[in-house]
Design an enzyme around this catalytic site. Structure first.
Site, PDB file in Angstrom:
ATOM      1  N   CYS A  21       0.839  -1.201   0.000  1.00 18.70           N
ATOM      2  CA  CYS A  21       0.000   0.000   0.000  1.00 18.70           C
ATOM      3  C   CYS A  21       0.874   1.252   0.000  1.00 18.70           C
ATOM      4  O   CYS A  21       1.721   1.416   0.869  1.00 18.70           O
ATOM      5  CB  CYS A  21      -0.898  -0.028   1.226  1.00 18.70           C
ATOM      6  SG  CYS A  21      -1.587   1.550   1.684  1.00 18.70           S
ATOM      7  N   GLU A  22       0.678   2.124  -0.972  1.00 24.49           N
ATOM      8  CA  GLU A  22       1.557   3.286  -1.088  1.00 24.49           C
ATOM      9  C   GLU A  22       1.232   4.365  -0.052  1.00 24.49           C
ATOM     10  O   GLU A  22       2.027   5.250   0.185  1.00 24.49           O
ATOM     11  CB  GLU A  22       1.528   3.857  -2.504  1.00 24.49           C
ATOM     12  CG  GLU A  22       0.281   4.619  -2.840  1.00 24.49           C
ATOM     13  CD  GLU A  22       0.347   5.231  -4.234  1.00 24.49           C
ATOM     14  OE1 GLU A  22       1.162   4.772  -5.049  1.00 24.49           O
ATOM     15  OE2 GLU A  22      -0.430   6.160  -4.490  1.00 24.49           O
ATOM     16  N   HIS A  23       0.050   4.290   0.570  1.00 24.53           N
ATOM     17  CA  HIS A  23      -0.278   5.281   1.594  1.00 24.53           C
ATOM     18  C   HIS A  23       0.374   4.956   2.928  1.00 24.53           C
ATOM     19  O   HIS A  23       0.783   5.835   3.660  1.00 24.53           O
ATOM     20  CB  HIS A  23      -1.795   5.370   1.798  1.00 24.53           C
ATOM     21  CG  HIS A  23      -2.520   5.797   0.574  1.00 24.53           C
ATOM     22  ND1 HIS A  23      -3.671   5.187   0.122  1.00 24.53           N
ATOM     23  CD2 HIS A  23      -2.229   6.766  -0.326  1.00 24.53           C
ATOM     24  CE1 HIS A  23      -4.059   5.770  -0.990  1.00 24.53           C
ATOM     25  NE2 HIS A  23      -3.205   6.724  -1.287  1.00 24.53           N
ATOM     26  N   HIS A  24       0.415   3.666   3.270  1.00 23.04           N
ATOM     27  CA  HIS A  24       0.884   3.275   4.608  1.00 23.04           C
ATOM     28  C   HIS A  24       2.156   2.441   4.564  1.00 23.04           C
ATOM     29  O   HIS A  24       2.657   2.043   5.603  1.00 23.04           O
ATOM     30  CB  HIS A  24      -0.212   2.493   5.328  1.00 23.04           C
ATOM     31  CG  HIS A  24      -1.521   3.218   5.393  1.00 23.04           C
ATOM     32  ND1 HIS A  24      -2.550   2.978   4.510  1.00 23.04           N
ATOM     33  CD2 HIS A  24      -1.937   4.202   6.221  1.00 23.04           C
ATOM     34  CE1 HIS A  24      -3.558   3.785   4.794  1.00 23.04           C
ATOM     35  NE2 HIS A  24      -3.226   4.532   5.826  1.00 23.04           N
ATOM     36  N   GLN A  62      -5.088  -0.587  -4.310  1.00 17.65           N
ATOM     37  CA  GLN A  62      -5.773  -1.710  -4.946  1.00 17.65           C
ATOM     38  C   GLN A  62      -6.627  -1.281  -6.147  1.00 17.65           C
ATOM     39  O   GLN A  62      -6.704  -1.971  -7.158  1.00 17.65           O
ATOM     40  CB  GLN A  62      -6.641  -2.433  -3.907  1.00 17.65           C
ATOM     41  CG  GLN A  62      -7.218  -3.736  -4.430  1.00 17.65           C
ATOM     42  CD  GLN A  62      -8.019  -4.481  -3.377  1.00 17.65           C
ATOM     43  OE1 GLN A  62      -7.674  -4.437  -2.193  1.00 17.65           O
ATOM     44  NE2 GLN A  62      -9.082  -5.143  -3.774  1.00 17.65           N
ATOM     45  N   HIS A  90      -5.804  -5.842   3.792  1.00 14.54           N
ATOM     46  CA  HIS A  90      -4.802  -4.795   3.908  1.00 14.54           C
ATOM     47  C   HIS A  90      -4.312  -4.736   5.338  1.00 14.54           C
ATOM     48  O   HIS A  90      -5.109  -4.531   6.246  1.00 14.54           O
ATOM     49  CB  HIS A  90      -5.422  -3.442   3.530  1.00 14.54           C
ATOM     50  CG  HIS A  90      -5.760  -3.343   2.073  1.00 14.54           C
ATOM     51  ND1 HIS A  90      -5.115  -2.479   1.228  1.00 14.54           N
ATOM     52  CD2 HIS A  90      -6.655  -4.014   1.325  1.00 14.54           C
ATOM     53  CE1 HIS A  90      -5.612  -2.621   0.000  1.00 14.54           C
ATOM     54  NE2 HIS A  90      -6.547  -3.546   0.034  1.00 14.54           N
ATOM     55  N   CYS A  92      -2.786  -2.415   6.667  1.00 15.43           N
ATOM     56  CA  CYS A  92      -3.046  -1.084   7.220  1.00 15.43           C
ATOM     57  C   CYS A  92      -4.458  -0.994   7.791  1.00 15.43           C
ATOM     58  O   CYS A  92      -4.728  -0.201   8.678  1.00 15.43           O
ATOM     59  CB  CYS A  92      -2.812   0.015   6.178  1.00 15.43           C
ATOM     60  SG  CYS A  92      -3.759  -0.161   4.671  1.00 15.43           S
TER      61      CYS A  92
HETATM   62 ZN    ZN Z   1      -2.982   1.388   3.357  1.00 17.75          ZN
END
Ligand code: ZN
Length: 132
Positions: A21-24, A62, A90, A92
């Protein structure tokens, strides 16, 4: 890519997905189910998991992963339609509370013939059917 008259739906299901996941910067993983309807050409079946792997290997979300796989197959094969469903857990999300421990995120993307509801539901039936 091979020339072939087969024009029914080709479904490859339960392809392993392992991405980040590129955010977390935490992993998400699960399964992808992919179908296409050939338009004069089919592709070696092992190529489809390789497309999934190629796009999973980078930082992702995703939703974008789903669209990128769809677009790649659509561009390469120019089939009558492409369907992609991805189901992932996920980390996250699971780390934010026990309630969300087992939640699964499902995303889907379709082109062409899969805009037709009957075609789409045939695909969804095939990916939920089991061999035994
Ligand atoms: Zn995430």
């Amino acid at each position: 890519m091979f020339k072939e008259e087969y024009s029914q739906m080709v479904v490859v299901k339960d392809i392993e997905v392992y991405s980040m996941c590129e955010h977390h910067l935490l992993p998400f993983f699960g399964k992808a189910h992919i179908a296409y309807i050939p338009n004069g050409h089919i592709v070696g079946l092992s190529k489809i998991p390789r497309v999934v792997e190629a796009y999973s290997r980078r930082l992702q979300v995703q939703e974008r992963l789903t669209n990128e796989i769809r677009d790649c197959i659509q561009k390469t094969l120019a089939p009558l339609g492409v369907a992609v469903v991805i189901e992932c857990k996920h980390l996250c999300m699971s780390m934010r509370g026990i309630q969300k421990q087992n939640s699964v995120t499902t995303t889907s993307a379709f082109t062409g013939a899969f805009a037709n509801e009957r075609t789409r539901s045939e695909f969804l039936t095939l990916i939920t059917a089991s061999l035994d």
